[in-house]
Write a protein that holds these residues in place. Structure first.
Motif, PDB file in Angstrom:
ATOM      1  N   VAL B 309       0.769  -1.105   0.258  1.00 17.28           N
ATOM      2  CA  VAL B 309       0.345   0.026   0.227  1.00 17.28           C
ATOM      3  C   VAL B 309       0.897   1.350   0.425  1.00 17.28           C
ATOM      4  O   VAL B 309       2.015   1.653   0.139  1.00 17.28           O
ATOM      5  N   SER B 310      -0.068   2.702  -0.087  1.00 17.44           N
ATOM      6  CA  SER B 310       0.688   3.779   0.203  1.00 17.44           C
ATOM      7  C   SER B 310       1.703   4.176  -1.335  1.00 17.44           C
ATOM      8  O   SER B 310       3.227   4.654  -0.513  1.00 17.44           O
ATOM      9  N   ARG B 325       4.129  -5.295   3.332  1.00 10.11           N
ATOM     10  CA  ARG B 325       4.357  -6.801   4.474  1.00 10.11           C
ATOM     11  C   ARG B 325       5.378  -7.781   4.264  1.00 10.11           C
ATOM     12  O   ARG B 325       5.003  -8.539   5.163  1.00 10.11           O
ATOM     13  N   THR B 329       6.564  -7.578   8.388  1.00  7.57           N
ATOM     14  CA  THR B 329       5.587  -6.134   9.180  1.00  7.57           C
ATOM     15  C   THR B 329       6.060  -5.467   8.201  1.00  7.57           C
ATOM     16  O   THR B 329       6.936  -4.996   7.015  1.00  7.57           O
ATOM     17  N   PRO B 330       4.850  -4.293   8.078  1.00  7.27           N
ATOM     18  CA  PRO B 330       5.028  -2.906   7.609  1.00  7.27           C
ATOM     19  C   PRO B 330       6.242  -2.281   7.474  1.00  7.27           C
ATOM     20  O   PRO B 330       6.669  -1.287   8.347  1.00  7.27           O
ATOM     21  N   ASN B 350       8.779  -2.465  13.766  1.00  8.68           N
ATOM     22  CA  ASN B 350       8.164  -2.976  13.263  1.00  8.68           C
ATOM     23  C   ASN B 350       6.528  -2.689  12.383  1.00  8.68           C
ATOM     24  O   ASN B 350       6.317  -3.371  11.865  1.00  8.68           O
ATOM     25  N   ASN B 351       7.058  -1.247  12.990  1.00 11.04           N
ATOM     26  CA  ASN B 351       5.652  -0.658  12.224  1.00 11.04           C
ATOM     27  C   ASN B 351       6.190   0.559  11.349  1.00 11.04           C
ATOM     28  O   ASN B 351       6.176   2.008  12.092  1.00 11.04           O
ATOM     29  N   THR B 353       5.137   3.148   7.491  1.00 15.95           N
ATOM     30  CA  THR B 353       4.334   3.304   7.320  1.00 15.95           C
ATOM     31  C   THR B 353       4.525   4.648   7.057  1.00 15.95           C
ATOM     32  O   THR B 353       4.879   5.599   7.320  1.00 15.95           O
ATOM     33  N   GLN B 354       2.742   5.260   5.821  1.00 18.32           N
ATOM     34  CA  GLN B 354       2.919   6.537   5.138  1.00 18.32           C
ATOM     35  C   GLN B 354       3.950   7.098   5.417  1.00 18.32           C
ATOM     36  O   GLN B 354       4.451   8.017   4.956  1.00 18.32           O
ATOM     37  N   THR B 367       5.063   7.533   8.877  1.00 18.85           N
ATOM     38  CA  THR B 367       5.379   7.320  10.460  1.00 18.85           C
ATOM     39  C   THR B 367       5.667   6.329  10.490  1.00 18.85           C
ATOM     40  O   THR B 367       5.482   4.828   9.902  1.00 18.85           O
ATOM     41  N   LEU B 369       5.779   3.575  14.499  1.00 20.77           N
ATOM     42  CA  LEU B 369       5.636   3.002  15.563  1.00 20.77           C
ATOM     43  C   LEU B 369       7.116   2.583  16.663  1.00 20.77           C
ATOM     44  O   LEU B 369       7.561   1.647  16.451  1.00 20.77           O
ATOM     45  N   PHE B 375       3.453   6.449  18.273  1.00 22.95           N
ATOM     46  CA  PHE B 375       3.143   6.674  16.912  1.00 22.95           C
ATOM     47  C   PHE B 375       4.470   8.212  16.148  1.00 22.95           C
ATOM     48  O   PHE B 375       3.501   9.571  16.616  1.00 22.95           O
ATOM     49  N   ASP B 396       0.187  11.110  18.830  1.00 22.01           N
ATOM     50  CA  ASP B 396       0.210   9.899  17.973  1.00 22.01           C
ATOM     51  C   ASP B 396      -0.383  10.762  17.083  1.00 22.01           C
ATOM     52  O   ASP B 396      -0.195  12.162  16.804  1.00 22.01           O
ATOM     53  N   GLU B 398       0.965  11.219  12.698  1.00 19.04           N
ATOM     54  CA  GLU B 398       0.458  10.331  11.430  1.00 19.04           C
ATOM     55  C   GLU B 398       0.252  11.314  10.145  1.00 19.04           C
ATOM     56  O   GLU B 398       0.630  12.709  10.433  1.00 19.04           O
ATOM     57  N   GLU B 443      -5.113  12.965   8.263  1.00 13.48           N
ATOM     58  CA  GLU B 443      -5.013  13.198   6.876  1.00 13.48           C
ATOM     59  C   GLU B 443      -4.499  14.580   6.056  1.00 13.48           C
ATOM     60  O   GLU B 443      -5.254  14.525   4.902  1.00 13.48           O
TER      61      GLU B 443
END
Lengths: 175, 452
Positions: B309-310, B325, B329-330, B350-351, B353-354, B367, B369, B375, B396, B398, B443
């Motif tokens: 994604v993204s 993934r 992990t993402p 482990n996370n 994204t974006q 972003t 984690l 985040f 958080d 994001e 967003e």
């Protein structure tokens, strides 16, 4: 005509549904051993309130109600079905096979920890993995659709581990 | 007199744009010592995390006749110009009370530089205003007080209601000269707000002004992104019952829907082209596809089991970063579009994204984690080196998004409870809330100005 029939049917679920919700609101699903879990949840469902006309109908309703109420839960950032999840899905498969004319929507949901788009994708993986399990158990794929709501529809908006655990779920809606 | 300062292309565009759309005419280039763009000034290096703010003096503008309304415009104009430059986080606006020069007396075209360097100003903006309601004429100049020369001089005429646009144009020129990039003050931000009771797509000016609701479908709408020409917004909407990708013309509302099985999420426009990429799951799992501006699939860009994604594009369109993934992990990967080779660039946590690729090309903001559970926004070189955490310890954080000139980053944060939109400089300084509107905002996606 048909629509009216559905409305009446929906009312029949909703009214006892509300009573059920009121009587056993609490009790978070705890991802423990599979066997104790299923026993526990069976005990949790109280006898269905007597329906106006016949008892057989109300028993069916309560079975549907139980089917819709019981979610399958997941670990953080995971779409893997653990033993508990599999046990619940086996029950659901049995019920769905007995009620072969019933169509189901499998909703995938996430907790709020995670970013928006990724969680929509993760929710879809959850719904798809629950559906795939049911298909393997003999439920016709054509009777099931999936949809992901990502983190958009939490069951419990609290920012606690137990709320997050409840929110990471596959939820089943009978049509 | 025509604007002889800009390059031919820019001039034509500017004049056409102002005449037809805004009714402002940039009348002329006031005599400057330096032709715009001819000399490269390194006043502000937006890549320098230890940047010192440039002290700038912006006295009230000088009213031509001195009548009440004109004097008020002269003051509000100077304040708007100060606020606009201050917004970037790159300037220290000097206190007008400390000025030694009487702003009513001095010559706006030929200031006494000594008086300004004494109070610490390295840059000076002077302005004069002639108000002939509803017409207004404004002369604005930027000076380098140490080198004692004029850097920019512009004269704008137009309707009083367009003063905000005139001042933003001038500030764009200042940023262009000082950082080498323009466009910040004409840019827009699209975002999601639940102010109406549902998550709908909104658009506002770069500084949070003029929030306008774009979608009205009373469903759930997510992840808006605007095309390079500012005309189209792509987003995910549940208005047809499931998460589908919508591509909507912002002004005339024409809309295409990617009508496929499964979901359509995380749209990202290809720089400079009316094509976009998005994650679609009709094949059975989420993969990234290239689509036409009307949502027809051109080709598939990723091929791996599990979540992809993204997407986000390098400015030259030769590379795409995205979340996958595939490693368990993402994490963020960079794919070379010619070879198809994808390399993982995030290895901490482990996370991750974006991702959003900087318009300057060298960095990716994303972003992450943290181990502790929060985040936060991080910055990383496109080669995976030079990790920098931009937010920490405040709720958080994001959805980071670069301003078109790469000088700033917008993001969402729950640091004050509800999710709101914040901005910061490209190296994480001057974090502040962009707006205060009902509901939750999330967003943000920074985008070029909307043109017609």
């Amino acid at each position: 005509m048909k629509r009216r029939y559905w409305v009446i049917l929906a009312m029949l679920f909703i009214v006892p549904g509300l009573m059920l919700t009121a009587s056993c609101a609490k009790k978070a699903v705890k991802p423990e051993a599979a066997v104790s879990k299923t026993d526990d949840s069976a005990k949790k469902v109280p006898p269905a309130p007597p329906a106006p006309d016949d008892a057989g109908k109300s028993a069916t309703l309560s079975a549907r109600e139980k089917f819709m109420k019981q979610d399958v839960n997941f670990a953080f950032d995971s779409a893997v079905l653990d033993a508990t999840a599999q046990a619940i899905l086996k029950d659901k498969a049995d019920w769905l096979k007995k009620n072969a004319d019933t169509a189901t929507t499998v909703e995938g949901h996430c907790d709020e920890r995670g970013t928006v788009a990724y969680n929509v994708a993760l929710g879809e993986r959850r719904a798809e993995s629950a559906k795939a399990f049911l298909v393997n158990m003999g439920v016709p794929a054509a009777k099931m659709t999936t949809i992901s709501y990502g983190k958009e529809k939490p069951l419990d908006p609290a920012k606690t581990e137990s709320a997050y655990a409840k929110n990471r779920r596959a939820h089943f809606v009978l049509k | 007199m025509v604007d002889s300062g800009n390059a031919g292309c820019g001039k034509t565009l500017a004049v056409k744009h102002t005449l037809l759309v805004l009714g402002i005419i940039m009348v002329g280039l006031l005599s400057t010592g330096v032709a715009f763009g001819a000399d490269k000034y390194d006043y502000i290096d937006i890549n320098n995390p230890l940047l010192r703010k440039v002290p700038i003096a912006i006295p009230f503008f000088k009213p031509a006749s001195g009548n009440g309304a004109e004097s008020e415009t002269a003051q509000t104009g100077a304040i708007l110009l100060s606020d606009t430059l201050s917004f970037t986080g790159y300037f220290k606006i000097l206190d007008r009370g400390s000025f030694l020069v009487d702003d009513r007396q001095f010559d706006v075209a030929a200031p006494m530089f000594k008086g300004w360097t004494t109070v610490g100003a390295e840059l000076l903006v002077t302005g004069s205003v002639a108000l002939n309601n509803p017409q207004v004429e404004m002369e604005l100049r930027l000076f380098d007080t140490y080198n004692e020369r004029q850097l920019i001089g512009r004269k704008y005429t137009g309707n009083v209601k367009d003063i905000r646009v005139m001042i933003h144009r001038f500030c764009n020129e200042i940023m262009g000269l000082l950082t080498g990039s323009t466009g910040l003050f004409e840019s827009k931000i699209v975002y999601i707000s639940s102010g109406s009771g549902n998550k709908e797509v909104y658009i506002c000016d770069f500084d949070g002004y003029n929030p306008t609701q774009i979608t009205h479908n009373q469903s759930i709408n997510l992840s808006p992104a605007v095309s390079h020409d500012g005309k189209w917004v792509a987003y995910t909407s549940y208005s047809k019952g499931k998460p589908d990708l919508f591509i909507q013309n912002i002004s005339d509302k024409r809309t295409s829907v990617v009508d496929k099985k499964g979901m359509g999420i995380s749209p990202a426009w290809v720089p400079g082209r009316l094509e976009l990429s998005a994650s679609l799951s009709f094949s059975g799992d989420p993969e990234i596809y290239l689509l036409t501006g009307t949502g027809k699939v051109i080709n598939r860009l990723t091929d791996s089991p599990g979540i992809d994604v993204s997407p986000t594009w390098s400015p030259d369109g030769n590379k795409m970063a995205f979340v996958s993934r595939r490693g368990g992990t993402p994490q963020i990967y960079v794919q070379n579009m010619n070879s198809g080779q994808a390399d993982r660039i995030t290895f901490q946590g482990n996370n991750n994204t974006q991702p959003e690729w900087s318009p300057k090309g060298d960095k990716i903001v994303y972003t992450a984690l943290e181990k502790g559970g929060g985040f936060n926004i991080c910055l990383l070189g496109v080669d995976g080196k030079g990790l920098m955490q931009l937010t920490r310890g405040q709720g958080d954080n994001e959805s980071p998004s670069w301003s078109p000139d790469a000088s700033m980053i917008a993001f969402s944060s729950t640091r004050e409870g509800t999710s709101r939109i914040y901005v910061m400089t490209a190296y994480g300084a001057d974090q502040r809330r962009l707006m205060s509107t009902p509901g939750q905002q999330s967003e943000p996606k920074w985008s070029p100005g909307v043109t017609n």
